[in-house]
Design a protein around this motif. Structure first.
Motif, PDB file in Angstrom:
ATOM      1  N   THR A   1       4.955   2.069   6.186  1.00 24.78           N
ATOM      2  CA  THR A   1       5.770   3.131   6.782  1.00 24.78           C
ATOM      3  C   THR A   1       7.261   2.827   6.757  1.00 24.78           C
ATOM      4  O   THR A   1       8.070   3.742   6.734  1.00 24.78           O
ATOM      5  CB  THR A   1       5.355   3.395   8.247  1.00 24.78           C
ATOM      6  OG1 THR A   1       5.491   2.174   8.960  1.00 24.78           O
ATOM      7  CG2 THR A   1       3.944   3.900   8.334  1.00 24.78           C
TER       8      THR A   1
ATOM      9  N   ALA B   1      10.459  10.379   0.131  1.00 24.15           N
ATOM     10  CA  ALA B   1       9.339  10.970   0.878  1.00 24.15           C
ATOM     11  C   ALA B   1       8.080  10.941   0.011  1.00 24.15           C
ATOM     12  O   ALA B   1       6.985  10.612   0.490  1.00 24.15           O
ATOM     13  CB  ALA B   1       9.670  12.401   1.297  1.00 24.15           C
TER      14      ALA B   1
ATOM     15  N   LEU C   1      -2.802  10.976   6.751  1.00 30.08           N
ATOM     16  CA  LEU C   1      -1.761  11.949   7.068  1.00 30.08           C
ATOM     17  C   LEU C   1      -0.895  11.454   8.220  1.00 30.08           C
ATOM     18  O   LEU C   1       0.334  11.567   8.196  1.00 30.08           O
ATOM     19  CB  LEU C   1      -2.444  13.273   7.451  1.00 30.08           C
ATOM     20  CG  LEU C   1      -1.704  14.541   7.098  1.00 30.08           C
ATOM     21  CD1 LEU C   1      -1.465  14.625   5.605  1.00 30.08           C
ATOM     22  CD2 LEU C   1      -2.505  15.754   7.585  1.00 30.08           C
ATOM     23  N   ALA C   2      -1.553  10.848   9.205  1.00 29.39           N
ATOM     24  CA  ALA C   2      -0.818  10.320  10.356  1.00 29.39           C
ATOM     25  C   ALA C   2       0.161   9.241   9.899  1.00 29.39           C
ATOM     26  O   ALA C   2       1.301   9.186  10.367  1.00 29.39           O
ATOM     27  CB  ALA C   2      -1.790   9.757  11.382  1.00 29.39           C
TER      28      ALA C   2
ATOM     29  N   VAL D   1       1.451   8.952   6.891  1.00 32.32           N
ATOM     30  CA  VAL D   1       2.519   9.596   6.128  1.00 32.32           C
ATOM     31  C   VAL D   1       3.593  10.089   7.090  1.00 32.32           C
ATOM     32  O   VAL D   1       4.795   9.873   6.885  1.00 32.32           O
ATOM     33  CB  VAL D   1       1.957  10.765   5.286  1.00 32.32           C
ATOM     34  CG1 VAL D   1       3.089  11.632   4.765  1.00 32.32           C
ATOM     35  CG2 VAL D   1       1.133  10.222   4.124  1.00 32.32           C
ATOM     36  N   ILE D   2       3.149  10.721   8.169  1.00 32.10           N
ATOM     37  CA  ILE D   2       4.109  11.243   9.140  1.00 32.10           C
ATOM     38  C   ILE D   2       4.900  10.098   9.766  1.00 32.10           C
ATOM     39  O   ILE D   2       6.126  10.159   9.909  1.00 32.10           O
ATOM     40  CB  ILE D   2       3.387  12.090  10.209  1.00 32.10           C
ATOM     41  CG1 ILE D   2       2.871  13.370   9.541  1.00 32.10           C
ATOM     42  CG2 ILE D   2       4.306  12.430  11.374  1.00 32.10           C
ATOM     43  CD1 ILE D   2       1.922  14.188  10.370  1.00 32.10           C
ATOM     44  N   LEU D   3       4.185   8.996  10.098  1.00 30.57           N
ATOM     45  CA  LEU D   3       4.875   7.823  10.647  1.00 30.57           C
ATOM     46  C   LEU D   3       5.929   7.293   9.688  1.00 30.57           C
ATOM     47  O   LEU D   3       6.967   6.781  10.113  1.00 30.57           O
ATOM     48  CB  LEU D   3       3.861   6.708  10.914  1.00 30.57           C
ATOM     49  CG  LEU D   3       3.172   6.695  12.264  1.00 30.57           C
ATOM     50  CD1 LEU D   3       2.295   5.451  12.382  1.00 30.57           C
ATOM     51  CD2 LEU D   3       4.216   6.703  13.379  1.00 30.57           C
TER      52      LEU D   3
ATOM     53  N   LEU E   1       7.480   9.192   7.379  1.00 30.98           N
ATOM     54  CA  LEU E   1       8.512  10.204   7.120  1.00 30.98           C
ATOM     55  C   LEU E   1       9.501  10.342   8.268  1.00 30.98           C
ATOM     56  O   LEU E   1      10.683  10.609   8.043  1.00 30.98           O
ATOM     57  CB  LEU E   1       7.850  11.563   6.850  1.00 30.98           C
ATOM     58  CG  LEU E   1       7.118  11.691   5.508  1.00 30.98           C
ATOM     59  CD1 LEU E   1       6.537  13.089   5.361  1.00 30.98           C
ATOM     60  CD2 LEU E   1       8.065  11.388   4.351  1.00 30.98           C
ATOM     61  N   VAL E   2       9.031  10.151   9.487  1.00 34.15           N
ATOM     62  CA  VAL E   2       9.901  10.396  10.641  1.00 34.15           C
ATOM     63  C   VAL E   2      11.167   9.530  10.597  1.00 34.15           C
ATOM     64  O   VAL E   2      12.278  10.080  10.633  1.00 34.15           O
ATOM     65  CB  VAL E   2       9.127  10.241  11.966  1.00 34.15           C
ATOM     66  CG1 VAL E   2      10.087  10.129  13.146  1.00 34.15           C
ATOM     67  CG2 VAL E   2       8.185  11.430  12.157  1.00 34.15           C
TER      68      VAL E   2
ATOM     69  N   ALA F   1       6.858  20.827   3.314  1.00 33.86           N
ATOM     70  CA  ALA F   1       5.591  20.227   3.735  1.00 33.86           C
ATOM     71  C   ALA F   1       4.501  20.560   2.724  1.00 33.86           C
ATOM     72  O   ALA F   1       3.702  19.698   2.317  1.00 33.86           O
ATOM     73  CB  ALA F   1       5.209  20.718   5.120  1.00 33.86           C
TER      74      ALA F   1
END
Lengths: 252, 302
Positions: free
Chosen positions: A32, A63, A110-111, A113-115, A117-118, A141
């Protein structure tokens, strides 16, 4: 099994897979934080970081890189590791079909990926001229999902067809060529002609172009949709083949 | 009586190796069945066929009247993971809650942990548990879904005596409440302590299947050991073994045998008389070269 049960079980599997991974901090940091660090070291100090279009494109590239490293490591190596553990066999004796496990894994990725990207998006917003108007958020998105699918499928294909050691080696040796060749670190505009023509055939390049278009609105190169579609089909078949072969081998 | 699990002529090959060779087994509701066999006999393969972890090469497997790979058939089933397989980073209560999440009416976690002596370890990561604690956790999760049938593969291997007896009590309580158990064990003592029915498997085939008493009766009731030079022909000896001056004699009536030895003036020493155990029946059944299928449902058969 009813759909609602399956949805609940998918959530259960996703939650515990997430907890399992999060407790190994180095695994989380590796996948991440790397895109964010790349932004800090390779983009922020450059002069183009203050040019909105270039900075946005650079962030979009990273990203896609975040999505790829989660796909190759969380899915590829993670699945291979889990298959080697007897716990995976045990979960098959529980009253859940294969879909909650698979969907759970998908959500888990997915979780992460979000971690990834943030912090990337946050730093890009704070330290560079990158912009993303709210009107483009949904489109971005969707583009990331489309760009991520073939990478996710490659990860699943690796995870279900190889041992942990082999999966790790393959994931590592795919990561850099796909990242550099696909223009995820250096913008493809800087590529010599021969590299650019190879690059156009890579799934990362097609994904990168799609996401850059979604964020900045530049024209999409002609072949992008076909290349991405082709890779989606190819990698998807590989993933399905590897998953079935594994079922057949271990659970005949 | 309801049959909870069944194999019919189940054969399972791994390449050229035949692990299970035409095994037919019914598990009726309420039974506590002990599965015995030397290493590599096919016990684990059989225990993997029942929950659908493996498919038979030929023959059929039924679980609760259906196909074990149909997830709905496994709602009333409890299995044990291998202790080495627990996800090391999950805490004890998380392992239990993850498994519990698959069942409609799970046992509350504190209650289950108390039953298996794991109270106080809720927040420990399973990777940090001792071997015995891991073993107890793996057995505990088999019971969390209030199953009707539990498959226990070597449930007490690596446990100390006290923990083993506590676990036996838990299995007995479950069985007294109407539960059905199929259990494999290295310890014949364990099978003797728990099982009503014993199935002996060797080289992929069922060698014996009957009550504990039936299987024990496959060898004469008493074993007499002594040291002596040559022994004459003795009445009532059904089998004997000799190693130098050590003799092992099996007989139905050890008192009569000892009287003979005394009245015949045989200079024996180190006399030992023991009740033949399940272990001896087991050894006799699985000795190399033993080919007869000894006992099926209390009937001698070939």
């Amino acid at each position: 099994m009813s759909t609602s049960t399956n949805v609940r079980l998918a959530g259960l599997h996703a939650r515990y897979q997430f907890v399992e991974t999060v407790r190994v901090p180095i695994a989380v940091i590796g996948t991440t934080l790397f895109p964010t660090l790349s932004l800090l070291f390779f983009i922020v100090p450059q002069s183009f970081a203050q040019d909105p279009a270039a900075a946005t494109a650079a962030t979009a590239q990273l990203a896609v890189f975040a999505v790829m490293s989660v796909s190759l490591f969380n899915y590829g190596v993670g699945v291979a590791e889990e298959r080697a553990l007897p716990w995976d066999g045990y979960t098959r004796t529980l009253p859940a079909g294969p879909s909650p496990r698979l969907v759970g894994r998908l959500l888990n990725g997915l979780a992460f990926v979000i971690l990834g990207l943030v912090p990337l998006v946050l730093l890009a917003w704070l330290l560079t001229a990158a912009t993303l108007p709210p009107s483009r958020l949904a489109l971005t998105a969707a583009a990331l999902l489309a760009a991520g699918f073939p990478l996710f499928a490659i990860g699943i294909g690796i995870g279900y067809s190889m041992s942990t050691k082999a999966a790790l080696a393959v994931a590592q040796s795919l990561l850099l060529p796909l990242a550099f060749g696909g223009g995820l670190f250096l913008p493809p505009e800087t590529f010599p002609g021969w590299l650019n023509s190879i690059s156009m055939w890579l799934p990362t390049r097609a994904g990168r172009d799609l996401v850059v278009t979604a964020t900045t609105g530049v024209d999409l190169p002609g072949p992008t949709v076909f290349v991405l579609g082709g890779w989606t089909l190819l990698a998807g078949s590989l993933a399905v083949w590897a998953y079935r072969r594994d079922e057949g081998r271990r659970f005949r | 009586m309801e049959i909870l699990a069944r194999t019919v002529q189940a054969t399972r090959c791994y390449g050229p190796v035949i692990a299970l060779d035409g095994v037919s087994l019914d598990v009726p509701a309420g039974q506590l069945l002990g599965l015995l066999g030397p290493n590599g006999a096919g016990k684990t393969t059989l225990l993997q066929l029942l929950p659908g972890l493996r498919r038979p090469t030929s023959g059929t497997v039924e679980l609760f009247g259906g196909y074990p790979r149909d997830a709905a058939r496994r709602r009333r089933l409890g299995c044990t993971p291998q202790e080495t397989g627990l996800p090391p980073t999950l805490r004890v209560h998380e392992v239990v809650e993850f498994v519990a999440g698959h069942f409609a009416d799970p046992v509350p976690t504190p209650e289950l942990l108390e039953q298996f002596g794991l109270t106080g370890l809720e927040r420990r990561q399973s990777g940090g548990l001792s071997g015995g604690q891991k073993r107890r956790l793996t057995v505990a999760v088999a019971f969390v879904g209030r199953p009707d049938l539990v498959l226990l593969d070597e449930p007490t291997t690596g446990l100390d005596v006290e923990a083993r007896h506590a676990l036996w009590d838990a299995v007995r309580r479950y069985h007294q409440g109407g539960g059905t158990v199929v259990l494999t064990s290295h310890y014949l003592e364990e099978v003797e302590a728990l099982a009503e029915r014993v199935v002996v498997i060797d080289q992929g085939r069922v060698r014996a299947d009957g009550t504990l008493a039936d299987v024990r009766s496959l060898v004469p009731a008493r074993r007499v050991r002594l040291r002596a030079p040559d022994l004459p022909e003795l009445a009532g000896v059904e089998r004997s073994n000799r190693d130098g001056d050590r003799h092992e004699l099996w007989t139905a009536d050890s008192d009569a045998l000892v009287r003979q030895l005394v009245t015949m003036g045989i200079p024996f020493r180190d006399l030992e008389v023991a009740t033949a155990s399940l272990e001896e029946a087991f050894l006799a059944l699985t000795a190399p070269g033993t080919q007869t299928v000894a006992l099926i449902d209390g009937e001698l058969a070939r």
